[in-house]
Design an enzyme around this catalytic site. Sequence first.
Site, mmCIF file in Angstrom:
data_model
loop_
_atom_site.group_PDB
_atom_site.id
_atom_site.type_symbol
_atom_site.label_atom_id
_atom_site.label_comp_id
_atom_site.label_asym_id
_atom_site.label_seq_id
_atom_site.Cartn_x
_atom_site.Cartn_y
_atom_site.Cartn_z
ATOM 1 N N LYS A 28 0.867 -1.180 0.000
ATOM 2 C CA LYS A 28 0.000 0.000 0.000
ATOM 3 C C LYS A 28 0.903 1.230 0.000
ATOM 4 O O LYS A 28 1.758 1.377 0.864
ATOM 5 C CB LYS A 28 -0.900 0.000 1.234
ATOM 6 C CG LYS A 28 -1.923 1.132 1.232
ATOM 7 C CD LYS A 28 -2.821 1.082 2.452
ATOM 8 C CE LYS A 28 -2.206 1.711 3.669
ATOM 9 N NZ LYS A 28 -2.055 3.169 3.619
ATOM 10 N N ASP A 55 -3.210 4.347 -1.819
ATOM 11 C CA ASP A 55 -4.059 4.848 -0.734
ATOM 12 C C ASP A 55 -3.966 6.367 -0.725
ATOM 13 O O ASP A 55 -3.140 6.943 -0.038
ATOM 14 C CB ASP A 55 -3.568 4.255 0.586
ATOM 15 C CG ASP A 55 -4.389 4.732 1.760
ATOM 16 O OD1 ASP A 55 -5.462 5.320 1.537
ATOM 17 O OD2 ASP A 55 -3.942 4.504 2.902
ATOM 18 N N LYS A 57 -6.740 8.102 -0.141
ATOM 19 C CA LYS A 57 -7.922 8.523 0.631
ATOM 20 C C LYS A 57 -8.747 9.509 -0.174
ATOM 21 O O LYS A 57 -9.112 10.584 0.310
ATOM 22 C CB LYS A 57 -7.525 9.158 1.961
ATOM 23 C CG LYS A 57 -6.787 8.275 2.911
ATOM 24 C CD LYS A 57 -7.738 7.343 3.646
ATOM 25 C CE LYS A 57 -7.004 6.283 4.427
ATOM 26 N NZ LYS A 57 -5.572 6.321 4.513
ATOM 27 N N LEU A 58 -9.024 9.139 -1.402
ATOM 28 C CA LEU A 58 -9.763 10.056 -2.274
ATOM 29 C C LEU A 58 -11.107 10.412 -1.644
ATOM 30 O O LEU A 58 -11.846 9.536 -1.194
ATOM 31 C CB LEU A 58 -9.957 9.417 -3.645
ATOM 32 C CG LEU A 58 -8.673 9.187 -4.451
ATOM 33 C CD1 LEU A 58 -8.975 8.387 -5.704
ATOM 34 C CD2 LEU A 58 -7.997 10.508 -4.789
#
Length: 216
Positions: A28, A55, A57-58
């Site tokens: 990740k 990752d 975090k859209l």
Amino acid sequence: RPNYAVALDVPLSPEVVEELRGEAWGVKIGIPLLLRVGVANTRELVRGWENVICDLKLADVESTMVSTVEALGGLCGGVIAHALVGRDGALDGLKRSLEENKVSLYLLVSMSHKGWDDSTLEAALKVAEAVDPEGLVGPATRPWVLRRVREAFPHKLILSPGVGAQGASPGDGLCAGADVEIVGRTIYTSPDPVEALRKIKTYAQEKLMSCEGTAP
Ligand code: BMP
């Protein structure tokens, strides 16, 4: 067999990353690594990994999320977005764009830290049900939440952070129904990251054998 994703929030040597590849389900990567070493070096570092989960975090409008992923130029095999941004004008379009590029969407429905408010969980699950992503992300630190996510999605891949530095033990997430535990600091701050991952896996294996429930 316990599956792990290494959260590579800081760079490790290419040799160590390559060795971790043989022990892990995936890697990740996110904003910390991308800002530290850049997209090109990140791409080099994770070359050969089967599951590269971006990752970011859209949590934005569709065009910005799509543009963000495009800017990474095919780096990601999977992308994590917040479920709570909703579908219309956001996740529906993101999913369409990812599908065209054969990239998997993972929706984060609950976070691992103490301050996360799980009164939003059902709303997030409802969005996720409608969007129908490849998988979900939920906290190993709150097994009851993970069990609820597994109940809502019996057949989807569930990734679970919170093991190690955040207090959950290896196997806690898996025993509560996750398929893959995500571990960062316990691995990348160790003097021997590969050995650290092996130890985590051994611990999780024992835990999995003794726990009940929906372990994979
Ligand atoms: P660590 O094992 O060092 O706590 O790292 C966990 C990783 O998972 C970090 O990359 C963090 O950004 C991510 N993460 C998390 O800790 N909690 C969440 O709810 C969602 C995450 O993606």
